[in-house]
Design an enzyme around this catalytic site. Structure first.
Site, PDB file in Angstrom:
ATOM      1  N   ARG A  68      64.340  44.558  -1.172  1.00  0.00           N
ATOM      2  CA  ARG A  68      65.176  43.585  -1.900  1.00  0.00           C
ATOM      3  C   ARG A  68      65.299  42.263  -1.145  1.00  0.00           C
ATOM      4  O   ARG A  68      65.618  41.230  -1.734  1.00  0.00           O
ATOM      5  CB  ARG A  68      66.554  44.178  -2.208  1.00  0.00           C
ATOM      6  N   TYR A 122      69.861  21.010 -19.561  1.00  0.00           N
ATOM      7  CA  TYR A 122      69.155  22.050 -20.314  1.00  0.00           C
ATOM      8  C   TYR A 122      70.184  22.893 -21.069  1.00  0.00           C
ATOM      9  O   TYR A 122      71.199  23.292 -20.492  1.00  0.00           O
ATOM     10  CB  TYR A 122      68.411  22.884 -19.274  1.00  0.00           C
ATOM     11  N   ASP A 194      69.281  20.003 -11.344  1.00  0.00           N
ATOM     12  CA  ASP A 194      68.125  20.683 -11.915  1.00  0.00           C
ATOM     13  C   ASP A 194      66.977  19.690 -11.814  1.00  0.00           C
ATOM     14  O   ASP A 194      66.895  18.727 -12.564  1.00  0.00           O
ATOM     15  CB  ASP A 194      68.433  21.058 -13.373  1.00  0.00           C
ATOM     16  N   LYS A 219      57.768  26.203 -14.766  1.00  0.00           N
ATOM     17  CA  LYS A 219      57.145  24.998 -15.292  1.00  0.00           C
ATOM     18  C   LYS A 219      55.976  24.594 -14.388  1.00  0.00           C
ATOM     19  O   LYS A 219      55.078  25.375 -14.214  1.00  0.00           O
ATOM     20  CB  LYS A 219      58.204  23.900 -15.460  1.00  0.00           C
TER      21      LYS A 219
HETATM   22  C1  LIG Z   1      62.797  25.665 -18.628  1.00  0.00           C
HETATM   23  C2  LIG Z   1      63.893  24.988 -17.919  1.00  0.00           C
HETATM   24  C3  LIG Z   1      64.835  25.732 -17.210  1.00  0.00           C
HETATM   25  C4  LIG Z   1      64.887  27.228 -17.253  1.00  0.00           C
HETATM   26  O1  LIG Z   1      63.832  27.832 -16.629  1.00  0.00           O
HETATM   27  P1  LIG Z   1      63.360  29.318 -16.985  1.00  0.00           P
HETATM   28  O2  LIG Z   1      62.441  29.624 -15.862  1.00  0.00           O
HETATM   29  O3  LIG Z   1      62.720  29.242 -18.333  1.00  0.00           O
HETATM   30  O4  LIG Z   1      64.586  30.182 -16.994  1.00  0.00           O
HETATM   31  C5  LIG Z   1      65.800  25.051 -16.508  1.00  0.00           C
HETATM   32  N1  LIG Z   1      65.844  23.713 -16.510  1.00  0.00           N
HETATM   33  C6  LIG Z   1      64.955  22.973 -17.159  1.00  0.00           C
HETATM   34  C7  LIG Z   1      65.059  21.490 -17.098  1.00  0.00           C
HETATM   35  C8  LIG Z   1      63.954  23.576 -17.904  1.00  0.00           C
HETATM   36  O5  LIG Z   1      63.098  22.826 -18.600  1.00  0.00           O
END
Ligand SMILES: *Cc1c(COP(=O)(O)O)cnc(C)c1O
Length: 408
Positions: A68, A122, A194, A219
């Site tokens: 873990r 988001y 973010d 992404k």
């Molecule tokens: C897609 C996205 C997320 C979430 O990511 P996941 O890996 O799909 O949970 C968070 N912030 C932004 C800006 C995103 O485009």
């Protein structure tokens, strides 16, 4: 130890990162392979009781203990991400970007606290505030990410954390993060960002005054549309706090996924440069089209947010939106359905181009959509994620789809 090694460029750091000899070698032959192999492990074995007792002590990345806590594949990825983020002391890997945002917020707030979120975050981040955090007695309020003058008034004595995103999801506003983050510090709160869009290559968030940098690695770090993961990086003091909650939540990512993300990371810089350059070409082309009311691409001179982007960022990526001029839903559907090279689907940052329709109005509460100054008839949005295809082919595809949109 906090990373502030600026002696090597990001391309060199991406090539070298996480490849410690003890993670890429076999005993007696350090550095025998290029990449840290997939160390698939729940149990880590000890040679004796004395070693077992000693193993429980450090428990940082790099110390074998139990599955873990990860193994070299995950440690290599975390170390590589820390190496890219000036000011970071460590990086935590979560099974998705949303898990990373939720995990970071949970670590930093307690019942009775107040959280501020930019109105352009988001949408699932909003739900963390209005759902999960509310359930634990934390209140969340939203603020206009372009209203710097009004920002200080959004704080209450209980405000502990502020979540930013730049550019904002779908609507692509670019707040002046260094100025906002300075106010957060003055108020004694913690700023989280973010930073999925730019990554530390395009926006070194901790250096720009944020305390916690979050990315959805799903992404463009993964970059190939085949892995879900998230990361949280922070300086020494907060990293320890974030890590304690992370361990208590039992978060861990699989070594197979970590190896995929690490593979994606090696080419991050070249993919970002290529997709950003193509996106800019497409944004320029779209801005001149009669079917388009507004292009929401901060890398485009003259577009909303361009000046702040140019002043505070060092790069971009292939993701942007545009607003159709007065067309209806059926027209937008004809346009998107007619596209050949753009897959219809969520997510972005892969090598292949994607498109989705966007209607941000439902996910805004402190600002209005369409924004003041725009004709209310121009409200239907389209978001494009530009991949690595040849931009001329993408332009031709968009051109054909506009023709189909107008034909029916
Ligand atoms: C897609 C996205 C997320 C979430 O990511 P996941 O890996 O799909 O949970 C968070 N912030 C932004 C800006 C995103 O485009």
């Amino acid at each position: 130890m906090t990373n502030d090694d600026k002696t090597k460029g990001p391309g060199t750091r991406l090539a070298e990162a996480g490849r410690r000899p003890e993670w890429t070698g076999t005993p007696g032959a350090p550095g025998a392979v290029v990449n840290p192999p997939v160390w698939r492990a729940s149990t880590h074995l000890y040679s004796s009781i004395a070693a077992l007792k000693a193993g429980g002590k450090g428990q940082q990345d790099g110390d074998f203990y139990y599955g873990r806590r990860g193994a070299p594949t995950q440690w290599a990825l975390a170390e590589a991400l820390t190496g890219l983020e000036p000011g970071a002391a460590g990086t935590l890997l979560y099974p998705s970007g949303v898990a990373a945002i939720a995990g970071a917020l949970l670590a930093l707030v307690k019942p009775g606290d107040h959280v501020l979120m930019a109105d352009n975050v988001y949408e699932p981040s909003r739900h963390i505030g209005t759902g999960l955090l509310a359930q634990f007695g934390v209140t969340t309020e939203f603020f206009d990410p372009l209203d710097l003058a009004g920002f200080a008034d959004c704080f209450t004595p209980a405000t502990r954390a502020v979540l930013f995103e730049t550019p904002g999801s779908l609507t692509m506003e670019v707040p002046d993060i260094p100025a906002f983050a300075a106010i957060v510090r003055e108020k004694g709160a913690v700023s989280l960002i973010d930073n999925t869009w730019a990554s530390p290559l395009g926006f070194p968030a901790l250096e720009r005054g944020c305390d916690v940098a979050i990315m959805s690695l799903t992404k463009h770090v993964g970059g190939h549309s085949d892995v879900m993961m998230g990361s949280v990086s922070a300086g020494e003091e907060l990293y320890g706090k974030l890590r304690r909650t992370y361990l208590q939540l039992g978060q861990v990512v699989s070594p197979d996924d970590a190896a995929l993300a690490l593979r994606g990371l090696r080419t991050l810089q070249v993919r970002l440069e290529r997709s950003a350059a193509s996106a800019l070409k497409l944004a320029e082309w779209l801005a001149a089209r009669p079917e388009v009311a507004r292009v929401l691409c901060p890398m485009l001179p003259g577009a909303p947010g361009y000046e702040t982007w140019a002043r505070t960022f060092t790069g971009g990526c292939g993701l942007f939106s545009f607003i159709l001029k007065g067309r209806d839903e059926a027209a937008r559907t004809r346009f998107i359905d007619a596209l050949d090279l753009f897959g219809i689907g969520f997510s972005w940052g892969g090598y292949e181009s994607l498109v989705i329709p966007v209607d941000p109005a439902g996910a805004r509460s402190a600002t209005s959509w369409p924004p003041a100054g725009m004709d209310p008839a121009d409200r239907l949005g389209v978001r494009l994620s530009i991949g690595l295809e040849d931009p001329a082919d993408l332009v031709a595809d968009l051109d054909r789809a506009f023709a189909r949109m107008e034909a029916d």
